[in-house]
Design a protein around this motif. Structure first.
Motif, PDB file in Angstrom:
ATOM      1  N   UNK A  50      37.384  21.542  44.329  1.00 46.88           N
ATOM      2  CA  UNK A  50      38.418  21.616  43.300  1.00 46.88           C
ATOM      3  C   UNK A  50      38.063  22.498  42.126  1.00 46.88           C
ATOM      4  N   UNK A  51      36.862  23.080  42.135  1.00 47.11           N
ATOM      5  CA  UNK A  51      36.450  23.962  41.038  1.00 47.11           C
ATOM      6  C   UNK A  51      37.346  25.195  41.011  1.00 47.11           C
ATOM      7  N   UNK A  52      37.745  25.592  39.794  1.00 46.05           N
ATOM      8  CA  UNK A  52      38.572  26.780  39.602  1.00 46.05           C
ATOM      9  C   UNK A  52      37.839  27.750  38.684  1.00 46.05           C
ATOM     10  N   UNK A  53      38.031  29.037  38.955  1.00 45.82           N
ATOM     11  CA  UNK A  53      37.392  30.084  38.154  1.00 45.82           C
ATOM     12  C   UNK A  53      38.420  31.142  37.785  1.00 45.82           C
ATOM     13  N   UNK A  54      38.340  31.595  36.531  1.00 44.54           N
ATOM     14  CA  UNK A  54      39.122  32.730  36.054  1.00 44.54           C
ATOM     15  C   UNK A  54      38.109  33.755  35.555  1.00 44.54           C
ATOM     16  N   UNK A  55      38.145  34.942  36.109  1.00 44.37           N
ATOM     17  CA  UNK A  55      37.161  35.966  35.768  1.00 44.37           C
ATOM     18  C   UNK A  55      37.579  36.691  34.497  1.00 44.37           C
ATOM     19  N   UNK A  56      36.779  36.519  33.439  1.00 44.13           N
ATOM     20  CA  UNK A  56      37.075  37.095  32.130  1.00 44.13           C
ATOM     21  C   UNK A  56      36.466  38.482  31.969  1.00 44.13           C
ATOM     22  N   UNK A  57      35.230  38.631  32.403  1.00 41.59           N
ATOM     23  CA  UNK A  57      34.540  39.926  32.378  1.00 41.59           C
ATOM     24  C   UNK A  57      33.819  40.076  33.713  1.00 41.59           C
ATOM     25  N   UNK A  61      37.384  42.623  46.197  1.00 40.70           N
ATOM     26  CA  UNK A  61      36.607  42.809  44.976  1.00 40.70           C
ATOM     27  C   UNK A  61      37.278  42.048  43.829  1.00 40.70           C
ATOM     28  N   UNK A  62      36.501  41.243  43.159  1.00 38.97           N
ATOM     29  CA  UNK A  62      36.995  40.468  42.029  1.00 38.97           C
ATOM     30  C   UNK A  62      37.277  41.404  40.853  1.00 38.97           C
ATOM     31  N   UNK A  63      38.382  41.130  40.178  1.00 40.18           N
ATOM     32  CA  UNK A  63      38.771  41.915  39.004  1.00 40.18           C
ATOM     33  C   UNK A  63      39.019  40.973  37.822  1.00 40.18           C
ATOM     34  N   UNK A  64      38.950  41.520  36.630  1.00 42.57           N
ATOM     35  CA  UNK A  64      39.235  40.754  35.427  1.00 42.57           C
ATOM     36  C   UNK A  64      40.616  40.101  35.563  1.00 42.57           C
ATOM     37  N   UNK A  65      40.677  38.797  35.265  1.00 48.08           N
ATOM     38  CA  UNK A  65      41.928  38.050  35.351  1.00 48.08           C
ATOM     39  C   UNK A  65      42.156  37.355  36.683  1.00 48.08           C
ATOM     40  N   UNK A  66      41.354  37.673  37.713  1.00 45.92           N
ATOM     41  CA  UNK A  66      41.507  37.006  39.010  1.00 45.92           C
ATOM     42  C   UNK A  66      41.176  35.521  38.895  1.00 45.92           C
ATOM     43  N   UNK A  67      41.910  34.703  39.658  1.00 46.56           N
ATOM     44  CA  UNK A  67      41.703  33.256  39.743  1.00 46.56           C
ATOM     45  C   UNK A  67      41.282  32.924  41.168  1.00 46.56           C
ATOM     46  N   UNK A  68      40.296  32.052  41.324  1.00 47.42           N
ATOM     47  CA  UNK A  68      39.951  31.530  42.645  1.00 47.42           C
ATOM     48  C   UNK A  68      39.742  30.023  42.522  1.00 47.42           C
ATOM     49  N   UNK A  69      39.922  29.313  43.638  1.00 50.22           N
ATOM     50  CA  UNK A  69      39.749  27.864  43.652  1.00 50.22           C
ATOM     51  C   UNK A  69      38.974  27.460  44.895  1.00 50.22           C
ATOM     52  N   UNK A  70      38.053  26.526  44.725  1.00 51.20           N
ATOM     53  CA  UNK A  70      37.271  25.985  45.827  1.00 51.20           C
ATOM     54  C   UNK A  70      37.991  24.745  46.343  1.00 51.20           C
ATOM     55  N   UNK A  71      38.560  24.838  47.530  1.00 49.51           N
ATOM     56  CA  UNK A  71      39.335  23.737  48.102  1.00 49.51           C
ATOM     57  C   UNK A  71      38.469  22.509  48.382  1.00 49.51           C
ATOM     58  N   UNK A  72      37.184  22.688  48.590  1.00 46.83           N
ATOM     59  CA  UNK A  72      36.281  21.564  48.881  1.00 46.83           C
ATOM     60  C   UNK A  72      35.966  20.758  47.626  1.00 46.83           C
TER      61      UNK A  72
END
Length: 179
Positions: free
Chosen positions: A14-21, A1-12
């Motif tokens: 290169x897109x990166x996401x930081x979950x703010x809310x 489950x994604x939580x506030x502050x989690x980071x994920x990256x798409x290796x294919x």
């Protein structure tokens, strides 16, 4: 489950996401993500969010959008809002990394979809177009039918195909969520 502050990256891609809310912080009303997209020829398939508005605020770089088959480019300070059920896709059309805030109203379970696809990319389980095999895709798309659908063919056709392949996918050990 994604939580506030989690980071994920798409290796294919290169897109990166930081979950703010996330759903948890907003009682399901909103998902807000800080995103970074490098220049890449990879593009997502045209899709719709049948029950969600999708909004982008460009902070740096540029993004191009194809919304309802019309292209537009957004630059720093621009906000692009895509109403629910409108076919679209986007890509970094600039010469440098694009930095933007992406939001979904309501949140629904779109965060778990991102987590699943980014994890599949990390493990090399997506094809060149960024899709998993039909068995895995069927389970994912049925589990996220309120969050995302391909723009074509019609949802009735997609759902019929997915319902045919999903039981086989389960037998093969695939799941609708992948971490």
């Amino acid at each position: 489950m994604i939580r506030q502050g989690d980071h994920i990256e798409n290796a294919r891609t290169g897109q990166r996401m930081i979950f703010l809310k996330t759903w948890a912080e907003t009682n399901g009303t909103q998902l807000q993500i800080e995103c970074f997209s490098p220049v890449t020829p990879a593009r997502e398939p045209e899709h719709i969010h049948p029950y969600q508005e999708n909004r982008f605020k460009v902070l740096a770089g540029q993004l191009s959008f194809c919304i309802n088959r019309k292209e537009q480019t957004a630059y720093p300070g621009d906000v692009v809002s895509i109403p629910k059920n409108v076919p679209h896709y986007f890509w970094n059309s600039g010469n440098s990394e694009a930095h933007y805030i992406q939001e979904f109203f309501p949140a629904l379970k779109i965060d778990s979809l991102f987590e699943t696809f980014f994890s599949l990319a990390r493990d090399g389980k997506l094809n060149k177009k960024g899709s998993p095999n039909i068995f895995q895709a069927s389970l994912i798309m049925l589990a996220h039918e309120k969050e995302i659908r391909l723009a074509r063919p019609s949802w009735i056709v997609q759902k019929t195909v997915f319902k045919l392949f999903a039981p086989i996918g389960k037998l093969l050990g695939y799941k609708s969520l992948y971490k």
